[in-house]
Design a protein around this motif. Structure first.
Motif, mmCIF file in Angstrom:
data_model
loop_
_atom_site.group_PDB
_atom_site.id
_atom_site.type_symbol
_atom_site.label_atom_id
_atom_site.label_comp_id
_atom_site.label_asym_id
_atom_site.label_seq_id
_atom_site.Cartn_x
_atom_site.Cartn_y
_atom_site.Cartn_z
ATOM 1 N N ALA A 115 20.331 -59.089 1.757
ATOM 2 C CA ALA A 115 19.203 -59.986 1.625
ATOM 3 C C ALA A 115 18.909 -60.331 0.171
ATOM 4 C CB ALA A 115 17.967 -59.349 2.265
ATOM 5 N N GLU A 116 19.589 -59.648 -0.743
ATOM 6 C CA GLU A 116 19.392 -59.870 -2.170
ATOM 7 C C GLU A 116 17.940 -59.682 -2.590
ATOM 8 O OE1 GLU A 116 21.239 -63.516 -3.367
ATOM 9 O OE2 GLU A 116 23.115 -62.970 -2.441
ATOM 10 N N THR A 117 17.367 -58.587 -2.162
ATOM 11 C CA THR A 117 16.003 -58.229 -2.518
ATOM 12 C C THR A 117 15.978 -57.660 -3.930
ATOM 13 O OG1 THR A 117 15.503 -57.736 -0.225
ATOM 14 C CG2 THR A 117 14.101 -56.706 -1.857
ATOM 15 N N HIS A 118 14.887 -57.897 -4.644
ATOM 16 C CA HIS A 118 14.686 -57.320 -5.976
ATOM 17 C C HIS A 118 13.571 -56.294 -5.857
ATOM 18 C CE1 HIS A 118 13.914 -58.049 -10.554
ATOM 19 N NE2 HIS A 118 13.814 -56.772 -10.222
ATOM 20 N N VAL A 119 13.906 -55.041 -6.168
ATOM 21 C CA VAL A 119 12.941 -53.947 -6.132
ATOM 22 C C VAL A 119 12.762 -53.450 -7.552
ATOM 23 C CG1 VAL A 119 12.471 -51.630 -5.255
ATOM 24 C CG2 VAL A 119 13.658 -53.291 -3.814
ATOM 25 N N ALA A 120 11.517 -53.345 -8.027
ATOM 26 C CA ALA A 120 11.240 -52.836 -9.369
ATOM 27 C C ALA A 120 10.488 -51.513 -9.256
ATOM 28 C CB ALA A 120 10.420 -53.842 -10.161
ATOM 29 N N LEU A 121 10.993 -50.518 -9.963
ATOM 30 C CA LEU A 121 10.376 -49.200 -10.005
ATOM 31 C C LEU A 121 9.849 -48.955 -11.412
ATOM 32 C CD1 LEU A 121 13.346 -47.378 -8.259
ATOM 33 C CD2 LEU A 121 11.258 -48.219 -7.172
ATOM 34 N N ARG A 122 8.683 -48.359 -11.522
ATOM 35 C CA ARG A 122 8.084 -48.115 -12.829
ATOM 36 C C ARG A 122 8.630 -46.825 -13.438
ATOM 37 N NH1 ARG A 122 1.812 -47.936 -12.975
ATOM 38 N NH2 ARG A 122 2.204 -50.067 -12.315
ATOM 39 N N ALA A 123 9.163 -46.919 -14.635
ATOM 40 C CA ALA A 123 9.597 -45.751 -15.397
ATOM 41 C C ALA A 123 8.438 -45.318 -16.292
ATOM 42 C CB ALA A 123 10.815 -46.089 -16.245
ATOM 43 N N PRO A 144 24.373 -50.481 -2.952
ATOM 44 C CA PRO A 144 25.495 -50.739 -2.041
ATOM 45 C C PRO A 144 25.248 -51.864 -1.034
ATOM 46 C CG PRO A 144 25.231 -48.394 -2.339
ATOM 47 C CD PRO A 144 24.038 -49.053 -2.999
ATOM 48 N N ASP A 145 23.978 -52.192 -0.766
ATOM 49 C CA ASP A 145 23.662 -53.286 0.149
ATOM 50 C C ASP A 145 23.508 -54.623 -0.557
ATOM 51 O OD1 ASP A 145 23.692 -51.736 2.488
ATOM 52 O OD2 ASP A 145 21.639 -51.061 2.128
ATOM 53 N N GLY A 146 23.674 -54.643 -1.876
ATOM 54 C CA GLY A 146 23.597 -55.891 -2.622
ATOM 55 C C GLY A 146 22.235 -56.204 -3.198
ATOM 56 N N ASN A 147 21.291 -55.278 -3.096
ATOM 57 C CA ASN A 147 19.949 -55.503 -3.635
ATOM 58 C C ASN A 147 19.895 -55.193 -5.127
ATOM 59 O OD1 ASN A 147 18.657 -56.082 -1.035
ATOM 60 N ND2 ASN A 147 19.222 -53.983 -0.598
ATOM 61 N N ASN A 148 19.095 -55.938 -5.853
ATOM 62 C CA ASN A 148 18.881 -55.734 -7.272
ATOM 63 C C ASN A 148 17.758 -54.708 -7.438
ATOM 64 O OD1 ASN A 148 18.954 -56.081 -10.063
ATOM 65 N ND2 ASN A 148 17.573 -57.816 -10.005
ATOM 66 N N VAL A 149 18.077 -53.548 -8.001
ATOM 67 C CA VAL A 149 17.085 -52.500 -8.200
ATOM 68 C C VAL A 149 16.891 -52.319 -9.694
ATOM 69 C CG1 VAL A 149 16.426 -50.125 -7.665
ATOM 70 C CG2 VAL A 149 17.881 -51.397 -6.076
ATOM 71 N N GLU A 150 15.640 -52.342 -10.112
ATOM 72 C CA GLU A 150 15.272 -52.316 -11.532
ATOM 73 C C GLU A 150 14.359 -51.138 -11.812
ATOM 74 O OE1 GLU A 150 12.562 -55.095 -14.541
ATOM 75 O OE2 GLU A 150 12.826 -55.679 -12.454
ATOM 76 N N ALA A 151 14.568 -50.479 -12.929
ATOM 77 C CA ALA A 151 13.593 -49.525 -13.465
ATOM 78 C C ALA A 151 13.027 -50.187 -14.710
ATOM 79 C CB ALA A 151 14.249 -48.203 -13.796
ATOM 80 N N VAL A 152 11.694 -50.251 -14.795
ATOM 81 C CA VAL A 152 11.049 -50.992 -15.873
ATOM 82 C C VAL A 152 9.972 -50.149 -16.541
ATOM 83 C CG1 VAL A 152 9.419 -52.113 -14.295
ATOM 84 C CG2 VAL A 152 9.920 -53.163 -16.504
ATOM 85 N N LEU A 153 9.861 -50.324 -17.841
ATOM 86 C CA LEU A 153 8.834 -49.675 -18.644
ATOM 87 C C LEU A 153 8.201 -50.731 -19.524
ATOM 88 C CD1 LEU A 153 7.481 -47.091 -19.842
ATOM 89 C CD2 LEU A 153 9.390 -47.026 -21.456
ATOM 90 N N MET A 154 6.885 -50.793 -19.494
ATOM 91 C CA MET A 154 6.137 -51.689 -20.387
ATOM 92 C C MET A 154 5.344 -50.786 -21.309
ATOM 93 S SD MET A 154 6.505 -54.993 -19.220
ATOM 94 C CE MET A 154 5.006 -55.824 -19.647
ATOM 95 N N GLU A 155 5.849 -50.600 -22.547
ATOM 96 C CA GLU A 155 5.133 -49.698 -23.454
ATOM 97 C C GLU A 155 4.543 -50.416 -24.633
ATOM 98 O OE1 GLU A 155 7.927 -46.662 -24.519
ATOM 99 O OE2 GLU A 155 9.134 -48.023 -25.646
#
Length: 70
Positions: A9-17, A59-70
């Motif tokens: 589905a090409e989902t973009h998931v962002a996780l906070r670091a 592996p499913d084609g989703n864009n997974v991001e770890a992001v930090l705003m400092e």
């Protein structure tokens, strides 16, 4: 319910670091686990002056991001 689609589905998931080391570890461990690089850890000044992120394709084609705003 979740199923494996034939095409991602090409989902973009962002996780906070919480710090840059955590962001860097996310990327390194994700590659070891079978993710594909979609952006090495680093500043993304095109988003904002303090946007530090790393991106992987899971592996499913989703864009997974770890992001930090400092």
């Amino acid at each position: 319910y979740a199923t494996r689609a034939k095409q991602a589905a090409e989902t973009h998931v962002a996780l906070r670091a919480t710090n840059r080391a955590q962001d860097d570890r996310f990327h390194a461990e994700g590659l070891k686990a079978g993710g594909r690089d979609n952006g090495r850890p680093g500043l993304r000044t095109q988003y904002s002056a303090n946007y530090y992120a790393a991106f992987l394709i899971d592996p499913d084609g989703n864009n997974v991001e770890a992001v930090l705003m400092e």
